[in-house]
Scaffold this motif. Sequence first.
Motif, PDB file in Angstrom:
ATOM      1  N   VAL A  19     -29.929 -12.482  11.387  1.00 33.19           N
ATOM      2  CA  VAL A  19     -29.008 -11.857  10.433  1.00 33.19           C
ATOM      3  C   VAL A  19     -27.631 -12.473  10.617  1.00 33.19           C
ATOM      4  CG1 VAL A  19     -27.966  -9.690   9.675  1.00 33.19           C
ATOM      5  CG2 VAL A  19     -30.322  -9.704  10.538  1.00 33.19           C
ATOM      6  N   CYS A  20     -27.078 -13.012   9.535  1.00 35.66           N
ATOM      7  CA  CYS A  20     -25.760 -13.637   9.622  1.00 35.66           C
ATOM      8  C   CYS A  20     -24.676 -12.577   9.766  1.00 35.66           C
ATOM      9  CB  CYS A  20     -25.482 -14.487   8.386  1.00 35.66           C
ATOM     10  SG  CYS A  20     -23.842 -15.239   8.473  1.00 35.66           S
ATOM     11  N   ARG A  21     -23.829 -12.778  10.765  1.00 42.19           N
ATOM     12  CA  ARG A  21     -22.732 -11.845  11.000  1.00 42.19           C
ATOM     13  C   ARG A  21     -21.378 -12.524  10.824  1.00 42.19           C
ATOM     14  NH1 ARG A  21     -22.952  -7.418  15.011  1.00 42.19           N
ATOM     15  NH2 ARG A  21     -22.001  -6.514  13.168  1.00 42.19           N
ATOM     16  N   ALA A  22     -21.354 -13.680  10.169  1.00 47.74           N
ATOM     17  CA  ALA A  22     -20.094 -14.403   9.980  1.00 47.74           C
ATOM     18  C   ALA A  22     -19.341 -13.870   8.756  1.00 47.74           C
ATOM     19  CB  ALA A  22     -20.364 -15.895   9.874  1.00 47.74           C
ATOM     20  N   GLU A  23     -18.155 -14.416   8.540  1.00 43.06           N
ATOM     21  CA  GLU A  23     -17.181 -13.832   7.610  1.00 43.06           C
ATOM     22  C   GLU A  23     -17.685 -13.675   6.179  1.00 43.06           C
ATOM     23  OE1 GLU A  23     -16.523 -16.095   9.859  1.00 43.06           O
ATOM     24  OE2 GLU A  23     -14.994 -15.178  11.129  1.00 43.06           O
ATOM     25  N   ALA A  24     -18.260 -14.740   5.604  1.00 39.94           N
ATOM     26  CA  ALA A  24     -18.659 -14.663   4.190  1.00 39.94           C
ATOM     27  C   ALA A  24     -19.682 -13.554   3.981  1.00 39.94           C
ATOM     28  CB  ALA A  24     -19.214 -16.003   3.718  1.00 39.94           C
ATOM     29  N   CYS A  25     -20.599 -13.424   4.908  1.00 42.26           N
ATOM     30  CA  CYS A  25     -21.596 -12.359   4.790  1.00 42.26           C
ATOM     31  C   CYS A  25     -20.982 -10.994   5.063  1.00 42.26           C
ATOM     32  CB  CYS A  25     -22.769 -12.644   5.728  1.00 42.26           C
ATOM     33  SG  CYS A  25     -23.821 -14.001   5.139  1.00 42.26           S
ATOM     34  N   GLN A  26     -20.065 -10.947   6.031  1.00 38.51           N
ATOM     35  CA  GLN A  26     -19.409  -9.672   6.333  1.00 38.51           C
ATOM     36  C   GLN A  26     -18.646  -9.158   5.118  1.00 38.51           C
ATOM     37  OE1 GLN A  26     -19.617  -7.809   9.037  1.00 38.51           O
ATOM     38  NE2 GLN A  26     -20.491  -9.193  10.527  1.00 38.51           N
ATOM     39  N   ALA A  27     -18.074 -10.101   4.355  1.00 46.42           N
ATOM     40  CA  ALA A  27     -17.240  -9.713   3.211  1.00 46.42           C
ATOM     41  C   ALA A  27     -18.039  -9.068   2.080  1.00 46.42           C
ATOM     42  CB  ALA A  27     -16.494 -10.938   2.685  1.00 46.42           C
ATOM     43  N   VAL A  28     -19.340  -9.295   2.059  1.00 46.00           N
ATOM     44  CA  VAL A  28     -20.139  -8.758   0.945  1.00 46.00           C
ATOM     45  C   VAL A  28     -21.280  -7.864   1.447  1.00 46.00           C
ATOM     46  CG1 VAL A  28     -19.558 -10.530  -0.754  1.00 46.00           C
ATOM     47  CG2 VAL A  28     -21.443 -10.923   0.852  1.00 46.00           C
ATOM     48  N   GLY A  29     -21.041  -7.170   2.521  1.00 43.81           N
ATOM     49  CA  GLY A  29     -22.015  -6.162   2.955  1.00 43.81           C
ATOM     50  C   GLY A  29     -22.864  -6.547   4.143  1.00 43.81           C
ATOM     51  N   GLY A  30     -22.527  -7.634   4.807  1.00 45.07           N
ATOM     52  CA  GLY A  30     -23.323  -8.077   5.944  1.00 45.07           C
ATOM     53  C   GLY A  30     -23.387  -7.075   7.087  1.00 45.07           C
ATOM     54  N   ARG A  31     -22.314  -6.318   7.240  1.00 40.99           N
ATOM     55  CA  ARG A  31     -22.301  -5.337   8.333  1.00 40.99           C
ATOM     56  C   ARG A  31     -23.389  -4.273   8.113  1.00 40.99           C
ATOM     57  NH1 ARG A  31     -16.447  -4.223   9.373  1.00 40.99           N
ATOM     58  NH2 ARG A  31     -16.624  -6.344  10.093  1.00 40.99           N
ATOM     59  N   ALA A  32     -23.533  -3.829   6.878  1.00 37.66           N
ATOM     60  CA  ALA A  32     -24.563  -2.823   6.563  1.00 37.66           C
ATOM     61  C   ALA A  32     -25.958  -3.413   6.712  1.00 37.66           C
ATOM     62  CB  ALA A  32     -24.359  -2.290   5.144  1.00 37.66           C
ATOM     63  N   VAL A  33     -26.098  -4.707   6.376  1.00 38.41           N
ATOM     64  CA  VAL A  33     -27.400  -5.382   6.528  1.00 38.41           C
ATOM     65  C   VAL A  33     -27.755  -5.455   8.011  1.00 38.41           C
ATOM     66  CG1 VAL A  33     -28.581  -7.608   6.276  1.00 38.41           C
ATOM     67  CG2 VAL A  33     -27.266  -6.663   4.365  1.00 38.41           C
ATOM     68  N   TRP A  34     -26.768  -5.825   8.829  1.00 42.64           N
ATOM     69  CA  TRP A  34     -27.012  -5.896  10.275  1.00 42.64           C
ATOM     70  C   TRP A  34     -27.416  -4.521  10.817  1.00 42.64           C
ATOM     71  CZ3 TRP A  34     -28.235  -8.549  14.339  1.00 42.64           C
ATOM     72  CH2 TRP A  34     -28.044  -7.992  15.607  1.00 42.64           C
ATOM     73  N   SER A  35     -26.680  -3.503  10.436  1.00 46.01           N
ATOM     74  CA  SER A  35     -26.967  -2.142  10.930  1.00 46.01           C
ATOM     75  C   SER A  35     -28.376  -1.714  10.539  1.00 46.01           C
ATOM     76  CB  SER A  35     -25.961  -1.136  10.369  1.00 46.01           C
ATOM     77  OG  SER A  35     -24.684  -1.408  10.873  1.00 46.01           O
ATOM     78  N   ALA A  36     -28.752  -2.005   9.292  1.00 44.40           N
ATOM     79  CA  ALA A  36     -30.095  -1.622   8.818  1.00 44.40           C
ATOM     80  C   ALA A  36     -31.166  -2.370   9.599  1.00 44.40           C
ATOM     81  CB  ALA A  36     -30.222  -1.905   7.322  1.00 44.40           C
ATOM     82  N   ALA A  37     -30.936  -3.669   9.833  1.00 45.81           N
ATOM     83  CA  ALA A  37     -31.923  -4.466  10.563  1.00 45.81           C
ATOM     84  C   ALA A  37     -32.044  -3.968  12.001  1.00 45.81           C
ATOM     85  CB  ALA A  37     -31.530  -5.938  10.536  1.00 45.81           C
ATOM     86  N   ALA A  38     -30.912  -3.746  12.647  1.00 51.75           N
ATOM     87  CA  ALA A  38     -30.932  -3.300  14.038  1.00 51.75           C
ATOM     88  C   ALA A  38     -31.585  -1.925  14.158  1.00 51.75           C
ATOM     89  CB  ALA A  38     -29.513  -3.276  14.600  1.00 51.75           C
ATOM     90  N   SER A  39     -31.275  -1.054  13.214  1.00 51.44           N
ATOM     91  CA  SER A  39     -31.850   0.286  13.237  1.00 51.44           C
ATOM     92  C   SER A  39     -33.368   0.236  13.041  1.00 51.44           C
ATOM     93  CB  SER A  39     -31.191   1.127  12.138  1.00 51.44           C
ATOM     94  OG  SER A  39     -31.802   2.379  12.060  1.00 51.44           O
ATOM     95  N   ALA A  40     -33.819  -0.582  12.087  1.00 51.34           N
ATOM     96  CA  ALA A  40     -35.263  -0.701  11.846  1.00 51.34           C
ATOM     97  C   ALA A  40     -35.964  -1.302  13.061  1.00 51.34           C
ATOM     98  CB  ALA A  40     -35.517  -1.560  10.599  1.00 51.34           C
ATOM     99  N   ALA A  41     -35.321  -2.277  13.707  1.00 48.40           N
ATOM    100  CA  ALA A  41     -35.930  -2.898  14.890  1.00 48.40           C
ATOM    101  C   ALA A  41     -36.044  -1.898  16.034  1.00 48.40           C
ATOM    102  CB  ALA A  41     -35.117  -4.113  15.328  1.00 48.40           C
ATOM    103  N   ASP A  42     -35.060  -1.009  16.146  1.00 46.92           N
ATOM    104  CA  ASP A  42     -35.108   0.005  17.206  1.00 46.92           C
ATOM    105  C   ASP A  42     -36.295   0.945  17.025  1.00 46.92           C
ATOM    106  OD1 ASP A  42     -32.944  -0.983  18.518  1.00 46.92           O
ATOM    107  OD2 ASP A  42     -31.518   0.473  17.694  1.00 46.92           O
ATOM    108  N   ASN A  43     -36.791   1.024  15.799  1.00 48.55           N
ATOM    109  CA  ASN A  43     -37.928   1.907  15.517  1.00 48.55           C
ATOM    110  C   ASN A  43     -39.272   1.227  15.748  1.00 48.55           C
ATOM    111  OD1 ASN A  43     -36.335   4.099  14.859  1.00 48.55           O
ATOM    112  ND2 ASN A  43     -36.136   3.445  12.735  1.00 48.55           N
ATOM    113  N   GLY A  44     -39.255   0.036  16.351  1.00 45.88           N
ATOM    114  CA  GLY A  44     -40.501  -0.657  16.673  1.00 45.88           C
ATOM    115  C   GLY A  44     -40.828  -1.726  15.661  1.00 45.88           C
TER     116      GLY A  44
END
Length: 155
Positions: free
Chosen positions: A81-106
Amino acid sequence: MQSSFDAQNAAVRAICADHADQPTPLLPILHAVQAHLGYVPDTSIGEIAYALNQTRAEIFGVLSFYHDFRREPPKLHTLKVCRAEACQAVGGRAVWSAAASAADNGGDVDVEAVYCLGNCACAPAVQLNGHTLGRVTPERVSNLVAGGNQAEVSS
Ligand code: FES
């Protein structure tokens, strides 16, 4: 019959022997173990320490310092999951959170942070098993990690 533990240790011993003539062999050994086994198991620390005449603590200190070394077997799929600026500017933080949360669930997907996939024009971007996907949403990435979209996971 040789157990997987014995087989792993035999592989680690052989790798240590292959690097015995190097002046600073620890990092090359750790990379070679990871390349061979897919990760550096904690059970290999004693073998490496013995081969290098160092303490387990010294080996563990180096192993745990570098984030590129895996200490667990890799999962079936890898989602970067890209966490750099261009992605952060258009919702990358929410994408990262969703991915990390789903991964925590197995599931069978390793989620890793990366800093630019070269797909900034289609941000937010992720890469699944080497395939770059653009304009992903938190919902889509949750499905990817949860295996809800097998076509994308297995492609
Ligand atoms: S900043 Fe995310 S792909 Fe470049």
